[in-house]
Design a protein around this motif. Sequence first.
Motif, PDB file in Angstrom:
ATOM      1  N   MET A 184       8.416   6.943  14.335  1.00 54.61           N
ATOM      2  CA  MET A 184       8.375   5.608  13.754  1.00 54.61           C
ATOM      3  C   MET A 184       7.925   5.723  12.288  1.00 54.61           C
ATOM      4  N   ALA A 185       8.604   5.006  11.431  1.00 57.17           N
ATOM      5  CA  ALA A 185       8.299   5.043   9.993  1.00 57.17           C
ATOM      6  C   ALA A 185       6.978   4.336   9.689  1.00 57.17           C
ATOM      7  N   THR A 186       6.327   4.801   8.639  1.00 60.67           N
ATOM      8  CA  THR A 186       5.076   4.193   8.179  1.00 60.67           C
ATOM      9  C   THR A 186       5.372   2.851   7.529  1.00 60.67           C
ATOM     10  N   SER A 187       4.703   1.815   8.000  1.00 60.52           N
ATOM     11  CA  SER A 187       4.873   0.477   7.440  1.00 60.52           C
ATOM     12  C   SER A 187       4.235   0.390   6.061  1.00 60.52           C
ATOM     13  N   ARG A 188       4.846  -0.377   5.186  1.00 63.40           N
ATOM     14  CA  ARG A 188       4.296  -0.613   3.854  1.00 63.40           C
ATOM     15  C   ARG A 188       3.427  -1.868   3.807  1.00 63.40           C
ATOM     16  N   LEU A 189       3.443  -2.668   4.883  1.00 64.41           N
ATOM     17  CA  LEU A 189       2.773  -3.971   4.872  1.00 64.41           C
ATOM     18  C   LEU A 189       2.118  -4.248   6.212  1.00 64.41           C
ATOM     19  N   ASP A 190       0.881  -4.709   6.166  1.00 65.24           N
ATOM     20  CA  ASP A 190       0.186  -5.240   7.339  1.00 65.24           C
ATOM     21  C   ASP A 190      -0.364  -6.610   6.980  1.00 65.24           C
ATOM     22  N   VAL A 191      -0.751  -7.369   8.004  1.00 63.62           N
ATOM     23  CA  VAL A 191      -1.242  -8.733   7.823  1.00 63.62           C
ATOM     24  C   VAL A 191      -2.524  -8.888   8.634  1.00 63.62           C
ATOM     25  N   THR A 192      -3.581  -9.408   8.003  1.00 64.62           N
ATOM     26  CA  THR A 192      -4.838  -9.631   8.722  1.00 64.62           C
ATOM     27  C   THR A 192      -4.688 -10.801   9.689  1.00 64.62           C
ATOM     28  N   TRP A 252       3.064   0.244  -7.620  1.00 67.01           N
ATOM     29  CA  TRP A 252       2.362   0.288  -6.340  1.00 67.01           C
ATOM     30  C   TRP A 252       3.179   0.930  -5.218  1.00 67.01           C
ATOM     31  N   LYS A 253       4.265   1.638  -5.510  1.00 67.50           N
ATOM     32  CA  LYS A 253       5.135   2.163  -4.453  1.00 67.50           C
ATOM     33  C   LYS A 253       4.461   3.219  -3.581  1.00 67.50           C
ATOM     34  N   HIS A 254       3.349   3.774  -4.034  1.00 63.94           N
ATOM     35  CA  HIS A 254       2.621   4.769  -3.246  1.00 63.94           C
ATOM     36  C   HIS A 254       1.427   4.146  -2.521  1.00 63.94           C
ATOM     37  N   ALA A 255       1.433   2.816  -2.418  1.00 60.01           N
ATOM     38  CA  ALA A 255       0.302   2.118  -1.806  1.00 60.01           C
ATOM     39  C   ALA A 255       0.755   1.228  -0.646  1.00 60.01           C
ATOM     40  N   HIS A 256      -0.129   1.123   0.320  1.00 58.60           N
ATOM     41  CA  HIS A 256       0.047   0.220   1.457  1.00 58.60           C
ATOM     42  C   HIS A 256      -0.530  -1.143   1.073  1.00 58.60           C
ATOM     43  N   PHE A 257       0.155  -2.208   1.453  1.00 54.88           N
ATOM     44  CA  PHE A 257      -0.276  -3.575   1.166  1.00 54.88           C
ATOM     45  C   PHE A 257      -0.818  -4.184   2.459  1.00 54.88           C
ATOM     46  N   VAL A 292      -3.750  -9.553  -1.627  1.00 52.63           N
ATOM     47  CA  VAL A 292      -3.341  -8.262  -1.103  1.00 52.63           C
ATOM     48  C   VAL A 292      -4.425  -7.235  -1.391  1.00 52.63           C
ATOM     49  N   HIS A 293      -4.759  -6.464  -0.369  1.00 50.68           N
ATOM     50  CA  HIS A 293      -5.633  -5.301  -0.507  1.00 50.68           C
ATOM     51  C   HIS A 293      -4.722  -4.077  -0.499  1.00 50.68           C
ATOM     52  N   TYR A 294      -5.003  -3.142  -1.376  1.00 48.62           N
ATOM     53  CA  TYR A 294      -4.180  -1.945  -1.503  1.00 48.62           C
ATOM     54  C   TYR A 294      -4.973  -0.710  -1.102  1.00 48.62           C
ATOM     55  N   ARG A 295      -4.255   0.272  -0.593  1.00 48.51           N
ATOM     56  CA  ARG A 295      -4.807   1.606  -0.400  1.00 48.51           C
ATOM     57  C   ARG A 295      -3.659   2.590  -0.589  1.00 48.51           C
ATOM     58  N   LEU A 296      -3.969   3.757  -1.095  1.00 46.75           N
ATOM     59  CA  LEU A 296      -2.943   4.776  -1.281  1.00 46.75           C
ATOM     60  C   LEU A 296      -2.547   5.376   0.058  1.00 46.75           C
ATOM     61  N   PHE A 297      -1.262   5.672   0.197  1.00 41.07           N
ATOM     62  CA  PHE A 297      -0.783   6.347   1.393  1.00 41.07           C
ATOM     63  C   PHE A 297      -1.290   7.782   1.426  1.00 41.07           C
ATOM     64  N   SER A 298      -1.490   8.290   2.621  1.00 45.69           N
ATOM     65  CA  SER A 298      -1.802   9.713   2.788  1.00 45.69           C
ATOM     66  C   SER A 298      -0.515  10.516   2.573  1.00 45.69           C
ATOM     67  N   GLU A 299      -0.651  11.815   2.449  1.00 44.39           N
ATOM     68  CA  GLU A 299       0.529  12.681   2.294  1.00 44.39           C
ATOM     69  C   GLU A 299       1.457  12.546   3.498  1.00 44.39           C
ATOM     70  N   ASP A 300       0.889  12.491   4.711  1.00 41.68           N
ATOM     71  CA  ASP A 300       1.707  12.339   5.918  1.00 41.68           C
ATOM     72  C   ASP A 300       2.441  11.000   5.922  1.00 41.68           C
ATOM     73  N   GLU A 301       1.759   9.934   5.516  1.00 39.40           N
ATOM     74  CA  GLU A 301       2.408   8.622   5.456  1.00 39.40           C
ATOM     75  C   GLU A 301       3.532   8.607   4.426  1.00 39.40           C
ATOM     76  N   LEU A 302       3.287   9.205   3.267  1.00 36.14           N
ATOM     77  CA  LEU A 302       4.313   9.257   2.223  1.00 36.14           C
ATOM     78  C   LEU A 302       5.577   9.956   2.703  1.00 36.14           C
ATOM     79  N   ALA A 303       5.416  10.955   3.539  1.00 42.73           N
ATOM     80  CA  ALA A 303       6.566  11.707   4.036  1.00 42.73           C
ATOM     81  C   ALA A 303       7.399  10.909   5.032  1.00 42.73           C
TER      82      ALA A 303
END
Length: 125
Positions: free
Chosen positions: A1-9, A75-80, A105-116
């Motif tokens: 399953m692909a890493t999502s770029r967006l989550d919602v509280t 922000w393409k390397h960040a999760h929203f 929006v709160h941002y965090r950088l993706f891990s290397e595994d997530e980026l892949a």
Amino acid sequence: MATSRLDVTEKAKALIQELSSTHGDLMFYQAGGCCEGTQPQCFEKGGYFPRMNDALIGLAEGFEFWVDRDLFEYWKHAHFTLDVLDGFGPGGFSLETPLGKTFKVHYRLFSEDELANLAPVQRNE
């Protein structure tokens, strides 16, 4: 399953449900500055038209979440994570404004595994 770029509280989910029960289908757009700052704006679907090459990064409770093309490049390397706060945002054009709320929006950088394994974005043509 692909890493999502967006989550919602949970708080944002509840507000989205409230807004959609009043306004019907919604959409989100996060611009790159000017009067609306970089806060995400919520509109009735079709109430705003993304520009060419803007990025659809995911769905917030089933509703499209678009990001300005230039902001996305930054922000393409960040999760929203879409959240909501009490108070008024910088623009006041968003549907939650009359309720005394603002999306954030709160941002965090993706891990290397997530980026892949990132989910692809759709570009507006």
